[in-house]
Design a protein around this motif. Structure first.
Motif, PDB file in Angstrom:
ATOM      1  N   TYR A 833     -13.984 -10.284  -0.153  1.00 21.32           N
ATOM      2  CA  TYR A 833     -13.969  -9.821   1.700  1.00 21.32           C
ATOM      3  C   TYR A 833     -13.752  -8.578   1.500  1.00 21.32           C
ATOM      4  CZ  TYR A 833     -12.264 -14.778   1.536  1.00 21.32           C
ATOM      5  OH  TYR A 833     -12.379 -16.363   1.715  1.00 21.32           O
ATOM      6  N   LEU A 834     -14.844  -7.629   1.070  1.00 17.03           N
ATOM      7  CA  LEU A 834     -14.967  -5.926   0.742  1.00 17.03           C
ATOM      8  C   LEU A 834     -15.548  -6.368   2.399  1.00 17.03           C
ATOM      9  CD1 LEU A 834     -15.441  -5.680  -2.774  1.00 17.03           C
ATOM     10  CD2 LEU A 834     -13.478  -5.120  -1.197  1.00 17.03           C
ATOM     11  N   ASP A 835     -15.930  -6.566   2.801  1.00 18.69           N
ATOM     12  CA  ASP A 835     -16.897  -6.912   4.326  1.00 18.69           C
ATOM     13  C   ASP A 835     -16.332  -6.832   5.786  1.00 18.69           C
ATOM     14  OD1 ASP A 835     -16.385  -9.485   3.660  1.00 18.69           O
ATOM     15  OD2 ASP A 835     -18.414  -9.748   4.861  1.00 18.69           O
ATOM     16  N   HIS A 836     -14.884  -7.108   5.794  1.00 17.54           N
ATOM     17  CA  HIS A 836     -13.928  -6.519   6.599  1.00 17.54           C
ATOM     18  C   HIS A 836     -14.008  -6.072   7.218  1.00 17.54           C
ATOM     19  CE1 HIS A 836     -12.154 -10.987   5.690  1.00 17.54           C
ATOM     20  NE2 HIS A 836     -13.248 -11.507   5.594  1.00 17.54           N
ATOM     21  N   PRO A 837     -13.066  -5.480   8.293  1.00 14.34           N
ATOM     22  CA  PRO A 837     -12.950  -4.024   8.915  1.00 14.34           C
ATOM     23  C   PRO A 837     -11.851  -3.777   8.868  1.00 14.34           C
ATOM     24  CG  PRO A 837     -13.865  -5.840  10.910  1.00 14.34           C
ATOM     25  CD  PRO A 837     -13.749  -6.555   9.801  1.00 14.34           C
ATOM     26  N   GLY A 838     -11.787  -2.204   7.874  1.00 15.33           N
ATOM     27  CA  GLY A 838     -10.639  -1.685   7.441  1.00 15.33           C
ATOM     28  C   GLY A 838     -10.318  -1.889   6.161  1.00 15.33           C
ATOM     29  N   ALA A 839     -11.533  -3.009   5.421  1.00 12.07           N
ATOM     30  CA  ALA A 839     -10.918  -3.557   4.013  1.00 12.07           C
ATOM     31  C   ALA A 839     -11.055  -2.281   3.173  1.00 12.07           C
ATOM     32  CB  ALA A 839     -11.742  -4.701   3.572  1.00 12.07           C
ATOM     33  N   ALA A 840     -10.047  -1.400   2.366  1.00  7.24           N
ATOM     34  CA  ALA A 840     -10.621  -0.831   1.214  1.00  7.24           C
ATOM     35  C   ALA A 840     -10.779  -1.431  -0.538  1.00  7.24           C
ATOM     36  CB  ALA A 840      -9.400   0.239   1.458  1.00  7.24           C
ATOM     37  N   ARG A 841     -11.222  -0.966  -0.770  1.00  5.88           N
ATOM     38  CA  ARG A 841     -11.512  -0.838  -2.255  1.00  5.88           C
ATOM     39  C   ARG A 841     -10.695  -0.699  -2.721  1.00  5.88           C
ATOM     40  NH1 ARG A 841     -17.076  -3.203  -4.767  1.00  5.88           N
ATOM     41  NH2 ARG A 841     -17.580  -2.387  -2.269  1.00  5.88           N
ATOM     42  N   PHE A 842     -10.160  -0.077  -2.904  1.00  5.44           N
ATOM     43  CA  PHE A 842      -9.201   0.722  -3.688  1.00  5.44           C
ATOM     44  C   PHE A 842      -7.863   1.251  -2.800  1.00  5.44           C
ATOM     45  CE2 PHE A 842     -12.770   1.084  -6.302  1.00  5.44           C
ATOM     46  CZ  PHE A 842     -12.524   0.797  -7.042  1.00  5.44           C
ATOM     47  N   GLY A 843      -6.627   1.552  -3.517  1.00  2.00           N
ATOM     48  CA  GLY A 843      -5.688   1.423  -2.719  1.00  2.00           C
ATOM     49  C   GLY A 843      -4.618   2.100  -4.731  1.00  2.00           C
ATOM     50  N   ILE A 844      -3.922   3.503  -3.587  1.00  2.00           N
ATOM     51  CA  ILE A 844      -2.701   4.209  -4.969  1.00  2.00           C
ATOM     52  C   ILE A 844      -1.577   3.719  -3.716  1.00  2.00           C
ATOM     53  CG2 ILE A 844      -1.847   6.173  -6.017  1.00  2.00           C
ATOM     54  CD1 ILE A 844      -4.713   6.925  -5.994  1.00  2.00           C
ATOM     55  N   LYS A 845      -0.840   2.977  -4.638  1.00  2.00           N
ATOM     56  CA  LYS A 845       0.680   2.751  -3.774  1.00  2.00           C
ATOM     57  C   LYS A 845       1.757   2.912  -4.584  1.00  2.00           C
ATOM     58  CE  LYS A 845      -0.867   0.177  -0.591  1.00  2.00           C
ATOM     59  NZ  LYS A 845      -0.766   0.081   0.523  1.00  2.00           N
ATOM     60  N   GLY A 846       2.479   3.302  -4.045  1.00  2.00           N
ATOM     61  CA  GLY A 846       3.915   4.123  -5.100  1.00  2.00           C
ATOM     62  C   GLY A 846       5.200   3.340  -4.699  1.00  2.00           C
ATOM     63  N   GLY A 847       6.360   3.259  -5.983  1.00  4.29           N
ATOM     64  CA  GLY A 847       7.184   2.614  -5.859  1.00  4.29           C
ATOM     65  C   GLY A 847       8.241   3.060  -6.568  1.00  4.29           C
ATOM     66  N   ILE A 848       9.665   2.449  -6.989  1.00  2.00           N
ATOM     67  CA  ILE A 848      10.736   3.306  -7.659  1.00  2.00           C
ATOM     68  C   ILE A 848      11.193   1.469  -7.947  1.00  2.00           C
ATOM     69  CG2 ILE A 848      13.393   3.591  -7.344  1.00  2.00           C
ATOM     70  CD1 ILE A 848      13.032   5.183  -5.183  1.00  2.00           C
ATOM     71  N   LEU A 849      11.291   1.421  -9.759  1.00  4.90           N
ATOM     72  CA  LEU A 849      11.311   1.085 -11.084  1.00  4.90           C
ATOM     73  C   LEU A 849      11.760   1.034 -11.575  1.00  4.90           C
ATOM     74  CD1 LEU A 849      10.519  -2.049 -12.276  1.00  4.90           C
ATOM     75  CD2 LEU A 849       8.763  -1.449 -13.156  1.00  4.90           C
ATOM     76  N   MET A 850      13.726   1.164 -11.218  1.00  8.42           N
ATOM     77  CA  MET A 850      14.775   1.500 -12.686  1.00  8.42           C
ATOM     78  C   MET A 850      14.637   0.653 -13.072  1.00  8.42           C
ATOM     79  SD  MET A 850      16.526   3.873  -9.851  1.00  8.42           S
ATOM     80  CE  MET A 850      17.586   4.249 -11.516  1.00  8.42           C
ATOM     81  N   THR A 851      14.602   0.840 -15.289  1.00  8.60           N
ATOM     82  CA  THR A 851      14.992  -0.145 -16.168  1.00  8.60           C
ATOM     83  C   THR A 851      15.673   0.836 -17.746  1.00  8.60           C
ATOM     84  OG1 THR A 851      12.723  -0.373 -16.919  1.00  8.60           O
ATOM     85  CG2 THR A 851      13.241  -2.321 -15.044  1.00  8.60           C
ATOM     86  N   PHE A 852      16.149  -0.341 -18.008  1.00  3.61           N
ATOM     87  CA  PHE A 852      16.698   0.839 -19.778  1.00  3.61           C
ATOM     88  C   PHE A 852      15.487   0.742 -19.984  1.00  3.61           C
ATOM     89  CE2 PHE A 852      20.790  -0.568 -18.606  1.00  3.61           C
ATOM     90  CZ  PHE A 852      21.871   0.844 -18.476  1.00  3.61           C
TER      91      PHE A 852
END
Length: 852
Positions: A833-852
Motif C-alpha cells: 500500500y505504498l501508493d496511499h497518501p502520506g505513505a512512507a516507505r522507510f522510517g527510523i524509530k527510537g525507543g528504550i529497551l533495558m535488559t541484562f
C-alpha cells in the motif's frame, strides 16, 4: 519471558541514585595488555589466566595468547598462570596504559591419574573430551528431573548490598544520620570488594518434585526479610527474586542466568562449543574425582567457563562445579558473576545437589557504585523415590507460604535452622535497615525514588499527584494541553483507590476529565494478586480513533507529542465502564461488565454521510455488556506504584466478547464483537529469544459506522511501538474482521558480537515482522443507501482510510538495541500500500529497551 524491566528500573535507580547522591569518585583507569608465550617454544599460550592478586578481577588469554585488562581500581601487580607452567607476577603502574609481555616456563606436573603437558587442544585421543562424553552419556541417570519423586528441606539466604561506596562517604555531613549503616561492611561476597548490606531474606522450605506427571511445589515454613513498607510490593519482590535467581540445573541443556540462556558444559552439544582440560585427580572418601577446566571456544558466545569435578566411577556424575561468565559475553552491568554448586552422594549411590552459592556484582561502570547479590541454598533431609501425597501437588502456586511463615522472627529458631551462621555484617542487617527507615535521609530518598520511578509525587499521607509525564502534551486539536491528576495512597486504604485527572486544551478551550474508583471484595487488596475487585470509571477526553480500539488511553504524554505528518483527526470521546474482575492462583482470570462509549468528530475529522449532504456532528453511541477471559500459566508479576508489571511469562491467551444492544445505555446499534489473542515467548538459544503475538477479531452486525469497527493502530510518532504498525498512518485502515501477526526476534548480539570493531559496544540485533489482513463486510461498507458515514477523506476528497481485502499490510524492521545499554533504534520498511497518501516507505524509530 525474561522481562527485566522491573528489576532494571529498581537497580538503575539504586545505582544512579547512589552514584549521584554519594558522588563516588572515579579514577584514571589502569590498562594492561600484552602476550603470554611459552619460554621454550616462543609460541603463544591460549587460555592462560591473567589475574590481580587480592582482587576479584581477571581475564583469559585468547587463542593467540593476547590479553587486556582495564580497571578503575588501584592495582599494582598482575599474575600470570596456567596449568603446566610456573606462575609469574609482574609490577603494574596504576593509572597508566602499558604493555606487559611475559614468557612462562613449562613445569610438567604428574598427577595420580593425569599427566599435564602443554600442547594444542585436540578433539581426538583427548582424555578430557572422552570423559565429558561419558558424563553426557550418563546425564539421564544423574538428572534429578528423572527421579520418580524427590523431596528435601531447603535453607535459603538472599542478600543484596551496595558496593564501591568509598570510605570518604561516611564522613560527609549529609550521611551522618546513616553512618551506622555505611560502617557495616561485608567483604566476604567477592574478594577485595566492600559491600554495605541493604537487604536480607531467609527461608526454610519443604520442596517436592514428581516426574510423572511433572510437578514441583515449595511450601515455605518460615521466612524473615528486611521490610520496606510503602516502598515495594513484598509479594512482587519475592517473585522478582525468584526470576532473578532462577534455578540452575547443570543437567539441563541450557542454564538461565539473568535474562539469557547459556549452554551447559555437559549438554549433548557442549563438546562442539567448549574446550576441556584435565587439571587434577583427587581422592575423596576413597573415591577418585577428576577435575576438569572448561572454556568457550568462542568467547563471544553465550557460554560459561569454570571447573567441573566428575566422579571416576560407573556413574560419571558431577560432584562439584564452579563457573562464571567471560568478559566477551554480551551482558549489561555485570561486573562479576560466580556460581558454585556442590553435590553429595546418597547411600543409594545418587549424587544430589547439596549447596548452591550464586553471587552477582552489578555496576554501571567498573569501579562505580554498584549492587552485589547472593543466593545461598543448603539442601538437607533428602529423600528420593518415596511416595508423596497427591494433595501436595494440588495447590496451584509453585511457592506457597504456610500460615505463620512470615511471622517467624524468633532468633533462637533461626540460629538452630541456619546451617551456617550469618557473618558479622549480615547479622545486624535486619536491625540496621529497620533503624535506617526512621531517618530523614531515608524518607527523603524514598520520596524522590517513588516520584521518579513511579511518576507520582506524594502530597501528604492520603494523596499523590501524577503521573508527571502527563502534565504537558501537544496535539493539533487541543494545542498546548495541560493536565493535573492524582490518586489516593495505600496509607489511606488498601481496600479501595480513587483516581482522576482534569485537563484543558488552549486551542479548543475545552475541559477534559477522568475519574475511577475500585474496591476490593472479601479480604483482598485492590492491587494485589489475586484480584477480587469491582471498578467503575468515567472519561471525557479527546482521543485518536485507533486508541479507542486499543483500550482508550488519552494521548496526554509529552513523549508522543511530536509526530510525522498531520495529527488533527480525533474523537471527542466519552466512556463509562463498570466491571467485576476475579483472578485465580492458576493465573486464570475473568471480567464481566458493561460499557458505554460516545464518539464525536474533533479537529479535521468529519462524519460525512455517504449519501451526501453536510457533515454530521451528532455522536455515535454504543452500549454493551461484555466478558473477558485471560489465562497466563506461570506468569510472574510485580505490583509497582503505576500498576502491575509482568516479570516473566510463557504465554498469555485472551478472549473478549461484547454484545452491543440498541437502547442499552443509550446505545444505537446491535452487534457482536469477538477478539482473541495469544502472546507467546520462546527461548531460542543460542540465537536469543522470540516473542510472537497473534490476534483475530470480528465485529458482526449490519449498518455499523466506522467508529465501531476495528481502526488499526498506526504510529506516526518517532517512538517505536511494539503493538502498533510503525509505518502505518493514523486512521489508515479499518476492518470488521481481521487477523494480525507480530513477531519479534531478539538475537542478543549473536551476529554483532562477532565483529571485532563492534564487539566492545555490545550492541544487539532485533528483527520484527508485522502482517495485518482483514476487510469490511458488504453490510458495513458505506454507500448511498445504508446511511453510513464515508470513510475519512482529505479536504480535496482523497481517501485517507482504506480496507484490506486486496492484500495484507506488511512491514518489517531491523533494529539495533543496547545502545549505551538502554536505547534502541529500528529501521522500518513498509512493503504494501505504498501508493496511499502520506505513505512512507522507510522510517527510523527510537525507543528504550533495558535488559541484562
Amino acid at each position: 519471558m525474561r522481562f527485566s524491566t522491573v528489576w532494571l528500573s529498581v537497580l538503575a535507580a539504586v545505582l544512579f541514585g547512589v552514584s549521584f547522591t554519594l558522588s563516588a569518585q572515579k579514577v584514571t583507569p589502569t590498562v594492561v595488555q600484552g602476550t603470554v608465550n611459552d619460554a621454550e617454544t616462543r609460541t603463544p599460550i591460549p587460555f592462560a589466566t591473567v589475574s590481580v592478586p587480592g582482587v576479584s578481577l581477571g581475564v583469559m588469554t585468547d587463542e593467540n595468547g593476547k590479553y587486556r585488562i582495564q580497571t578503575e581500581r588501584r592495582i599494582t601487580e598482575i599474575k600470570f598462570s596456567v596449568i603446566g607452567y610456573n606462575a609469574v607476577t609482574r609490577v603494574v603502574k596504576p593509572g597508566r596504559t602499558q604493555t606487559i609481555d611475559v614468557e612462562l616456563s613449562p613445569a610438567t606436573q604428574v598427577l595420580q591419574e593425569v599427566v599435564i603437558k602443554p600442547e594444542k587442544y585436540k578433539k581426538k585421543n583427548n582424555p578430557a573430551r572422552e570423559l565429558i562424553e561419558e558424563v553426557i552419556a550418563h546425564r539421564a541417570d544423574n538428572h534429578i528431573e528423572n527421579l520418580r519423586t524427590y523431596q528435601d528441606e531447603q535453607y535459603e539466604k538472599i542478600f543484596f548490598g551496595l558496593s564501591n561506596l568509598g570510605d570518604k562517604i561516611e564522613q560527609r555531613r549529609m550521611m551522618r544520620q546513616v553512618r551506622f549503616v555505611l560502617e557495616n561492611r561485608d567483604t566476604s561476597k567477592f574478594e577485595g570488594l566492600s559491600v554495605v548490606p541493604m537487604y536480607l531474606q531467609e527461608n526454610v522450605s519443604d520442596c517436592y518434585r514428581r516426574s510423572d506427571p511433572k510437578r514441583k511445589r515449595t511450601y515455605v515454613k518460615a521466612s524473615q526479610s528486611v521490610q520496606f513498607p510503602g516502598t515495594v510490593d513484598e509479594k512482587g519482590m519475592n517473585q522478582s527474586l525468584q526470576y532473578l535467581y532462577e534455578e540452575i540445573d547443570i543437567y539441563d541443556n541450557y542454564i538461565t542466568l539473568l535474562t539469557d540462556q547459556f549452554l551447559s558444559p555437559i549438554a549433548p552439544a557442549a563438546p562442539l562449543f567448549y574446550r576441556y582440560y584435565p587439571a587434577d585427580t583427587l581422592l575423596e572418601d576413597g573415591r577418585k574425582i577428576i577435575k576438569l577446566e572448561f572454556f568457550p571456544k568462542n568467547k563471544t558466545e553465550m557460554l560459561l567457563q569454570g571447573e567441573l569435578y566428575i566422579a571416576l566411577d560407573s556413574s560419571f556424575a558431577v560432584t562439584k562445579i564452579n563457573f562464571s561468565v567471560g568478559d566477551g559475553v554480551n551482558l549489561n552491568w555485570v561486573q562479576d558473576l560466580q556460581v558454585e554448586q556442590e553435590f553429595q552422594r546418597l547411600p543409594a549411590g545418587k549424587w544430589i545437589l547439596l549447596t548452591e552459592d550464586y553471587r552477582l556484582h552489578i555496576g554501571v561502570v567498573e569501579g562505580s557504585a554498584g549492587l552485589v547479590g547472593q543466593r545461598y541454598v543448603v539442601h538437607r533431609d533428602i529423600q528420593i523415590d518415596e511416595r508423596i501425597p497427591d494433595s501436595l501437588f494440588a495447590v496451584p502456586d509453585a511457592v506457597t507460604y504456610l500460615p505463620g511463615a512470615k511471622d517467624a522472627t524468633n532468633p533462637e529458631f533461626w540460629s538452630q535452622n541456619r546451617p551456617i551462621p550469618l557473618n558479622a555484617a549480615e547479622s545486624v542487617t535486619y536491625a540496621n535497615i529497620d533503624s535506617l527507615q526512621r531517618t530523614r535521609f531515608y524518607r527523603n530518598t524514598r520520596f524522590w525514588m517513588h516520584t521518579l520511578i513511579g511518576g507520582y509525587a506524594p502530597a501528604g499521607q492520603a494523596i499523590e499527584v501524577g503521573p508527571l509525564a502527563s502534565f504537558y502534551a501537544y496535539n493539533d486539536v487541543e494545542g498546548w494541553r495541560f493536565r493535573v491528576g492524582g490518586r489516593t495512597r495505600e496509607s489511606l486504604s488498601k481496600r479501595y483507590r480513587l483516581e482522576g485527572y482534569l485537563g484543558y486544551g488552549l486551542l479548543d478551550q475545552r475541559w477534559k476529565y477522568h475519574i475511577r474508583g475500585q474496591y476490593a471484595l472479601g479480604s483482598s487488596v485492590h492491587n494485589e494478586f489475586p484480584l477480587n475487585i469491582v471498578r467503575a470509571s468515567y472519561t471525557s477526553d479527546v482521543m485518536l480513533p485507533m486508541q479507542v480500539f486499543q483500550g482508550g488511553t488519552p494521548p496526554s504524554n509529552i513523549f508522543g507529542s511530536v509526530v510525522r505528518g498531520a495529527n488533527d483527526r480525533f474523537f471527542y470521546f466519552q466512556r463509562f465502564n463498570a466491571h467485576y474482575e476475579r483472578e485465580y492462583r492458576n493465573h486464570f482470570s475473568w471480567q464481566a461488565g458493561v460499557t458505554r462509549q460516545q464518539f464525536q468528530p474533533a479537529g479535521a475529522l468529519r462524519f460525512e454521510p455517504a449519501s451526501g449532504g453536510p457533515a454530521v456532528y451528532d455522536p455515535v453511541i454504543e452500549g454493551s455488556p461484555y466478558v473477558l477471559l485471560r489465562y497466563a500459566p506461570g506468569e510472574k508479576s510485580y505490583q509497582g506504584s503505576t500498576g502491575r508489571m509482568i516479570v516473566d511469562f510463557n504465554s498469555i491467551a485472551t478472549v473478549q466478547y461484547n454484545m452491543g444492544r440498541n437502547g442499552f445505555l443509550d446505545g444505537q446499534y446491535d452487534y457482536h464483537r469477538v477478539t482473541a489473542s495469544l502472546y507467546k515467548y520462546s527461548d531460542t538459544p543460542p540465537f536469543g529469544y522470540n516473542t510472537t503475538y497473534i490476534e483475530a477479531g470480528g465485529i458482526f452486525g449490519r449498518g455499523l459506522p466506522y467508529p465501531l469497527l476495528a481502526l488499526h493502530p498506526g504510529n506516526q510518532s518517532y517512538i517505536y511501538q511494539q503493538y502498533s504498525y510503525n509505518m502505518m498512518n493514523f486512521l489508515e485502515f479499518v476492518s470488521d474482521r481481521y487477523v494480525t501477526l507480530i513477531t519479534d526476534h531478539y538475537f542478543n548480539g549473536f551476529f554483532l558480537n562477532k565483529i571485532p570493531l563492534l564487539r566492545r559496544l555490545k550492541l544487539r540485533e532485533v528483527a520484527t515482522v508485522k502482517v495485518l489482513y482483514g476487510g469490511v463486510s458488504r453490510q458495513n461498507q458505506p454507500d448511498e443507501l445504508n446511511g453510513l458515514y464515508r470513510f475519512p477523506t482529505a479536504p480535496d476528497g482523497t481517501p485517507l482510510t482504506y480496507t484490506l481485502e486486496g492484500k495484507p499490510y506488511v512491514e518489517a524492521s531491523l533494529g539495533v538495541s543496547n545502545i549505551f545499554k538502554i536505547f534502541r533504534i529500528d529501521f522500518v520498511r513498509r512493503f504494501t500500500y505504498l501508493d496511499h497518501p502520506g505513505a512512507a516507505r522507510f522510517g527510523i524509530k527510537g525507543g528504550i529497551l533495558m535488559t541484562f
